[in-house]
Design a protein around this motif. Structure first.
Motif, mmCIF file in Angstrom:
data_model
loop_
_atom_site.group_PDB
_atom_site.id
_atom_site.type_symbol
_atom_site.label_atom_id
_atom_site.label_comp_id
_atom_site.label_asym_id
_atom_site.label_seq_id
_atom_site.Cartn_x
_atom_site.Cartn_y
_atom_site.Cartn_z
ATOM 1 N N GLU A 54 0.913 -1.262 -0.011
ATOM 2 C CA GLU A 54 0.032 -0.031 0.138
ATOM 3 C C GLU A 54 0.846 1.221 -0.019
ATOM 4 O O GLU A 54 1.772 1.409 0.763
ATOM 5 C CB GLU A 54 -0.821 -0.003 1.357
ATOM 6 C CG GLU A 54 -2.016 -0.966 1.428
ATOM 7 C CD GLU A 54 -3.165 -0.381 0.384
ATOM 8 O OE1 GLU A 54 -3.629 0.588 0.694
ATOM 9 O OE2 GLU A 54 -3.398 -1.054 -0.520
ATOM 10 N N ARG A 68 -0.217 7.701 4.602
ATOM 11 C CA ARG A 68 -0.782 6.565 5.361
ATOM 12 C C ARG A 68 0.461 6.585 6.593
ATOM 13 O O ARG A 68 1.537 6.248 6.320
ATOM 14 C CB ARG A 68 -0.991 5.224 4.869
ATOM 15 C CG ARG A 68 -1.456 4.264 5.438
ATOM 16 C CD ARG A 68 -1.667 3.104 4.685
ATOM 17 N NE ARG A 68 -0.576 2.725 3.705
ATOM 18 C CZ ARG A 68 0.243 1.876 4.076
ATOM 19 N NH1 ARG A 68 0.247 1.303 5.526
ATOM 20 N NH2 ARG A 68 1.318 1.521 3.272
ATOM 21 N N ARG A 93 -3.114 12.442 0.239
ATOM 22 C CA ARG A 93 -3.389 11.510 1.484
ATOM 23 C C ARG A 93 -1.934 10.770 1.864
ATOM 24 O O ARG A 93 -1.181 10.159 0.841
ATOM 25 C CB ARG A 93 -4.301 10.538 1.196
ATOM 26 C CG ARG A 93 -5.634 11.169 0.915
ATOM 27 C CD ARG A 93 -6.659 9.888 0.996
ATOM 28 N NE ARG A 93 -7.933 10.653 0.867
ATOM 29 C CZ ARG A 93 -8.545 10.895 -0.297
ATOM 30 N NH1 ARG A 93 -7.948 10.610 -1.393
ATOM 31 N NH2 ARG A 93 -9.683 11.666 -0.238
ATOM 32 N N GLU A 102 -2.801 4.678 9.582
ATOM 33 C CA GLU A 102 -3.848 5.563 9.475
ATOM 34 C C GLU A 102 -3.892 6.526 8.175
ATOM 35 O O GLU A 102 -2.645 7.186 8.138
ATOM 36 C CB GLU A 102 -3.915 6.242 10.589
ATOM 37 C CG GLU A 102 -5.334 6.775 11.281
ATOM 38 C CD GLU A 102 -5.173 7.523 12.427
ATOM 39 O OE1 GLU A 102 -5.735 8.733 12.566
ATOM 40 O OE2 GLU A 102 -4.524 7.059 13.483
ATOM 41 N N ILE A 103 -4.959 6.789 7.409
ATOM 42 C CA ILE A 103 -4.784 7.614 6.186
ATOM 43 C C ILE A 103 -5.253 9.036 6.759
ATOM 44 O O ILE A 103 -6.096 9.158 7.515
ATOM 45 C CB ILE A 103 -5.896 7.353 5.315
ATOM 46 C CG1 ILE A 103 -6.080 5.740 4.934
ATOM 47 C CG2 ILE A 103 -5.836 8.027 3.948
ATOM 48 C CD1 ILE A 103 -4.804 5.526 3.917
#
Ligand SMILES: Nc1ncnc2c1ncn2[C@@H]1O[C@H](COP(=O)(O)OP(=O)(O)OP(=O)(O)O)[C@@H](O)[C@H]1O
Ligand code: SF4
Ligand SMILES: [Mg+2]
Length: 343
Positions: free
Chosen positions: A16, A90, A88, A94-95
């Protein structure tokens, strides 16, 4: 308003991403001689950075690199305004949408998770106070340590970076340019950030000192496993530092690929020029310069912004904006000569 362009999203990286920039647009909204003018310094840029990745950003002067970095870290002051898109991060699973944070949250994120070494950042060191005060003012509030443990951590960090802890008792003017930049980097990284952003951190330094500072940054990045967004106009630095490089031209991302691919098989004519103009040992032939000048971002050329300088320009290039599309896995390019002209 600029023409909307369809873009293919970047290929998903193995993990991710830590940073997702989606269709970001940031303009300087100026007013002079009774005229409103938008300088479209960041115009529809999308990119991602994976955990532990060094993502390099290159492009000529005034192409919008610093504005992109400032916009990504939320350092937005008028006349700069974000007019579209999102950023954004991460952090710890947590985003965090950078534009939804309060100023206090942003400040905490900037020191705890995200370290910013902005262009000219050596100036963060207060010229009339000893360097220890900069550590005290900026880092201490975010480290959650008692004073004795804090100073122990600072000294250990400096020592790991081969900096004599005596620098804490110096004034900035007593240090050489290289030492000042290394101290600034130590200050920016003492909170062990997950993400480091550096904008031209070595440009003002001579070649030998430049190498030391780059080695130091790379060491920190490897030791902490941080992701790294690294801006320099110097392609030879990207060749040694960056895992992946995005090429910015006139406020747009025109090509992005893993570094070896970019240097061996650039597809965009502008990138090909940047790579071809790098000096090579033993080669004394003159490098061809790019004709024309960088475009004004207040009134950029229609269609592909590179068309006035492009040796391959076609009629369609003057009319339509080429989308940034995946030409090969993890290789995106915005050029009709590569993707084919739209029907
Ligand atoms: N405060 C400002 N007000 C108006 N325009 C600005 C401002 N700051 C930058 N610009 C304009 O925005 C455009 C992009 O500038 P930016 O500093 O982002 O470029 P850059 O790629 O970082 O250049 P360099 O390699 O010289 O650092 C330029 O046309 C610049 O003149
Ligand atoms: S889209 Fe056209 S003008 Fe732009 S780089 Fe490709 S060939 Fe050149
Ligand atoms: Mg800049």
């Amino acid at each position: 308003m600029p023409t909307a362009v369809l873009q293919t999203p970047p290929a998903p990286a193995a993990a991710e991403p830590v940073l997702v920039v989606d269709r970001l647009r940031a303009y300087y909204r100026t007013h002079a001689f009774g005229l409103d003018r938008d300088i479209r310094a960041v115009d529809d840029i999308s990119l991602t950075v994976a955990p532990g990745e060094v993502y390099g950003i290159a492009g000529e002067s005034s192409s919008g690199k610093t504005t992109l970095i400032k916009t990504i870290v939320g350092a937005i002051r008028p006349p700069l305004a974000v007019v579209g898109g999102s950023v954004r991060f991460r952090f710890g699973g947590e985003i965090r949408d950078i534009y939804a944070l309060t100023p206090a949250e942003l400040q905490t994120i900037r020191w705890r998770h995200l370290s910013c070494i902005l262009q000219g950042s050596m100036n963060v060191l207060n010229p009339v106070r000893q360097i220890r005060h900069s550590f005290q003012d900026f880092a201490f509030p975010h480290m959650g340590l008692k004073p004795a443990a804090f100073w122990q951590a600072v000294r250990a960090h400096l020592a790991r970076l081969d900096l004599d802890p005596a620098v804490l008792d110096s004034y900035p003017h007593q240090l050489s340019g290289g030492m000042r930049q290394r101290t600034t980097i130590a200050l920016a990284t003492v909170c062990t950030p997950e993400f480091i952003v550096a904008d031209e951190p070595t440009t003002a330094l001579d070649v030998i000192v430049q190498r030391d500072v780059l080695t130091m940054l790379r060491d920190i990045q490897r030791r902490l496993g941080s992701s790294f967004l690294f801006v320099t106009h110097d392609m030879s630095v990207h060749a040694t530092v960056s895992d992946r490089v995005g090429i910015v031209y006139a406020g747009r991302l025109v090509e992005e690929a893993e570094t070896p691919t970019l240097f061996r098989g650039a597809l965009h004519p502008y990138t090909q020029h940047l790579v071809a103009s790098l000096p090579r040992i033993g080669d004394t032939t003159r490098r061809a310069s790019l004709p024309g000048r960088p475009p004004s971002l207040a009134d950029p050329p229609s269609g592909c912004r590179f068309h006035p300088r492009c040796p391959l320009a076609m009629d369609v290039c003057r009319e339509k904006v080429p989308a940034l599309v995946e030409a090969a896995p993890r290789h995106r390019v915005a050029c009709f000569a590569v993707s084919g002209a739209p029907s």
